[in-house]
Design a protein around this motif. Structure first.
Motif, PDB file in Angstrom:
ATOM      1  N   PHE A   9       6.782  12.140  -3.674  1.00 48.03           N
ATOM      2  CA  PHE A   9       6.436  12.829  -4.884  1.00 48.03           C
ATOM      3  C   PHE A   9       5.199  11.959  -5.197  1.00 48.03           C
ATOM      4  CE2 PHE A   9      10.346  15.228  -4.362  1.00 48.03           C
ATOM      5  CZ  PHE A   9       9.531  16.712  -5.059  1.00 48.03           C
ATOM      6  N   ALA A  10       4.314  12.342  -5.639  1.00 51.34           N
ATOM      7  CA  ALA A  10       3.447  12.026  -5.753  1.00 51.34           C
ATOM      8  C   ALA A  10       2.791  11.241  -4.600  1.00 51.34           C
ATOM      9  CB  ALA A  10       4.348  11.038  -7.225  1.00 51.34           C
ATOM     10  N   VAL A  11       2.471   9.881  -5.541  1.00 51.25           N
ATOM     11  CA  VAL A  11       1.794   8.587  -4.271  1.00 51.25           C
ATOM     12  C   VAL A  11       1.919   8.568  -2.842  1.00 51.25           C
ATOM     13  CG1 VAL A  11       2.805   6.911  -5.120  1.00 51.25           C
ATOM     14  CG2 VAL A  11       0.098   6.605  -4.095  1.00 51.25           C
ATOM     15  N   LEU A  12       3.676   8.334  -3.457  1.00 50.26           N
ATOM     16  CA  LEU A  12       4.475   8.618  -1.565  1.00 50.26           C
ATOM     17  C   LEU A  12       3.916   9.701  -0.927  1.00 50.26           C
ATOM     18  CD1 LEU A  12       7.630   7.562  -2.486  1.00 50.26           C
ATOM     19  CD2 LEU A  12       6.699   6.665  -1.184  1.00 50.26           C
ATOM     20  N   LYS A  13       3.312  10.372  -0.369  1.00 50.56           N
ATOM     21  CA  LYS A  13       2.420  11.366  -0.097  1.00 50.56           C
ATOM     22  C   LYS A  13       1.404  11.249   0.489  1.00 50.56           C
ATOM     23  CE  LYS A  13       3.939  15.823  -2.610  1.00 50.56           C
ATOM     24  NZ  LYS A  13       3.312  16.925  -3.419  1.00 50.56           N
ATOM     25  N   ASP A  14       0.488  10.516   0.178  1.00 51.73           N
ATOM     26  CA  ASP A  14      -0.157   9.292   0.700  1.00 51.73           C
ATOM     27  C   ASP A  14       0.691   8.560   2.180  1.00 51.73           C
ATOM     28  OD1 ASP A  14      -1.737  10.121  -1.467  1.00 51.73           O
ATOM     29  OD2 ASP A  14      -2.032   7.816  -2.070  1.00 51.73           O
ATOM     30  N   TYR A  15       1.492   8.147   1.765  1.00 52.27           N
ATOM     31  CA  TYR A  15       2.606   7.652   3.085  1.00 52.27           C
ATOM     32  C   TYR A  15       3.024   8.782   3.943  1.00 52.27           C
ATOM     33  CZ  TYR A  15       1.336   3.452   0.122  1.00 52.27           C
ATOM     34  OH  TYR A  15       0.314   2.612  -0.832  1.00 52.27           O
ATOM     35  N   PHE A  16       2.948   9.499   3.497  1.00 53.20           N
ATOM     36  CA  PHE A  16       4.193  10.215   4.075  1.00 53.20           C
ATOM     37  C   PHE A  16       4.124  12.045   4.014  1.00 53.20           C
ATOM     38  CE2 PHE A  16       6.283   6.586   3.107  1.00 53.20           C
ATOM     39  CZ  PHE A  16       7.142   5.846   4.198  1.00 53.20           C
ATOM     40  N   MET A  36      12.299   3.843   6.487  1.00 51.56           N
ATOM     41  CA  MET A  36      11.317   4.517   6.001  1.00 51.56           C
ATOM     42  C   MET A  36      10.329   3.381   6.047  1.00 51.56           C
ATOM     43  SD  MET A  36      12.372   6.958   2.164  1.00 51.56           S
ATOM     44  CE  MET A  36      10.914   7.380   1.957  1.00 51.56           C
ATOM     45  N   GLU A  37      10.216   1.652   5.841  1.00 52.74           N
ATOM     46  CA  GLU A  37       9.240   0.659   5.366  1.00 52.74           C
ATOM     47  C   GLU A  37       8.501   0.447   6.846  1.00 52.74           C
ATOM     48  OE1 GLU A  37      11.445  -2.168   3.388  1.00 52.74           O
ATOM     49  OE2 GLU A  37      10.916  -1.283   1.357  1.00 52.74           O
ATOM     50  N   LYS A  38       9.633   0.514   8.170  1.00 54.05           N
ATOM     51  CA  LYS A  38       9.504   0.748   9.421  1.00 54.05           C
ATOM     52  C   LYS A  38       8.209   1.866  10.032  1.00 54.05           C
ATOM     53  CE  LYS A  38      13.695  -1.847  11.056  1.00 54.05           C
ATOM     54  NZ  LYS A  38      15.190  -0.829  11.336  1.00 54.05           N
ATOM     55  N   LEU A  39       8.939   2.934   9.978  1.00 56.64           N
ATOM     56  CA  LEU A  39       7.736   4.341   9.470  1.00 56.64           C
ATOM     57  C   LEU A  39       6.455   4.068   9.279  1.00 56.64           C
ATOM     58  CD1 LEU A  39       9.474   7.028   8.743  1.00 56.64           C
ATOM     59  CD2 LEU A  39       8.854   6.352  11.466  1.00 56.64           C
ATOM     60  N   ASN A  40       5.612   3.319   7.957  1.00 55.12           N
ATOM     61  CA  ASN A  40       5.031   2.816   7.551  1.00 55.12           C
ATOM     62  C   ASN A  40       5.133   1.834   6.994  1.00 55.12           C
ATOM     63  OD1 ASN A  40       2.116   2.868   5.753  1.00 55.12           O
ATOM     64  ND2 ASN A  40       2.502   5.687   5.977  1.00 55.12           N
ATOM     65  N   PRO A  41       4.540   0.933   7.063  1.00 56.30           N
ATOM     66  CA  PRO A  41       4.875  -0.560   6.848  1.00 56.30           C
ATOM     67  C   PRO A  41       4.330  -0.453   5.517  1.00 56.30           C
ATOM     68  CG  PRO A  41       4.942  -1.079   9.017  1.00 56.30           C
ATOM     69  CD  PRO A  41       4.215   0.091   8.702  1.00 56.30           C
ATOM     70  N   ASP A  42       2.868   0.163   5.312  1.00 61.23           N
ATOM     71  CA  ASP A  42       2.488  -0.168   3.908  1.00 61.23           C
ATOM     72  C   ASP A  42       2.756   0.792   2.303  1.00 61.23           C
ATOM     73  OD1 ASP A  42      -0.489  -1.029   5.711  1.00 61.23           O
ATOM     74  OD2 ASP A  42      -1.079   0.845   6.347  1.00 61.23           O
ATOM     75  N   SER A  43       3.920   1.165   2.608  1.00 62.79           N
ATOM     76  CA  SER A  43       4.857   1.749   2.170  1.00 62.79           C
ATOM     77  C   SER A  43       5.292   1.125   1.425  1.00 62.79           C
ATOM     78  CB  SER A  43       5.408   3.549   2.166  1.00 62.79           C
ATOM     79  OG  SER A  43       6.121   3.268   3.217  1.00 62.79           O
ATOM     80  N   LYS A  44       6.002  -0.515   1.245  1.00 64.71           N
ATOM     81  CA  LYS A  44       6.888  -0.958   0.865  1.00 64.71           C
ATOM     82  C   LYS A  44       6.412  -0.991  -0.091  1.00 64.71           C
ATOM     83  CE  LYS A  44       9.191  -5.536   2.271  1.00 64.71           C
ATOM     84  NZ  LYS A  44       9.519  -6.079   2.926  1.00 64.71           N
TER      85      LYS A  44
END
Length: 80
Positions: A9-16, A36-44
């Motif tokens: 939800f929310a800001v996480l939709k910018d990453y996934f 999940m962090e491996k899929l998108n390191p910017d989301s850590k």
């Protein structure tokens, strides 16, 4: 190998995507978060502050995942 369904939800939709699946040797919420962090390191940073829920209940990082669990990931909310 487990298939885990994830909804963000929310800001996480910018990453996934808002809903997606991860398949692998994932047995805990912590391992899921790392994947999940491996899929998108910017989301850590946001994932570190997010809460995870299964069956409408918040769970700890040590929670043991089951095949076909649907995990909801909720980032912290900001006031308004």
């Amino acid at each position: 190998m487990a298939t885990i369904q994830i909804q963000v939800f929310a800001v996480l939709k910018d990453y996934f995507k808002s809903e997606f699946e991860i398949t692998g040797s994932i047995s805990t919420v912590l391992e899921l978060k790392i994947e999940m962090e491996k899929l998108n390191p910017d989301s850590k940073k946001i994932l570190q502050a997010s809460r995870f829920a299964i069956d409408e209940k918040f769970v700890s990082q040590e929670y043991k995942l089951n095949e076909n669990d649907k995990v909801v990931v909720l980032p912290p909310s900001s006031g308004g």
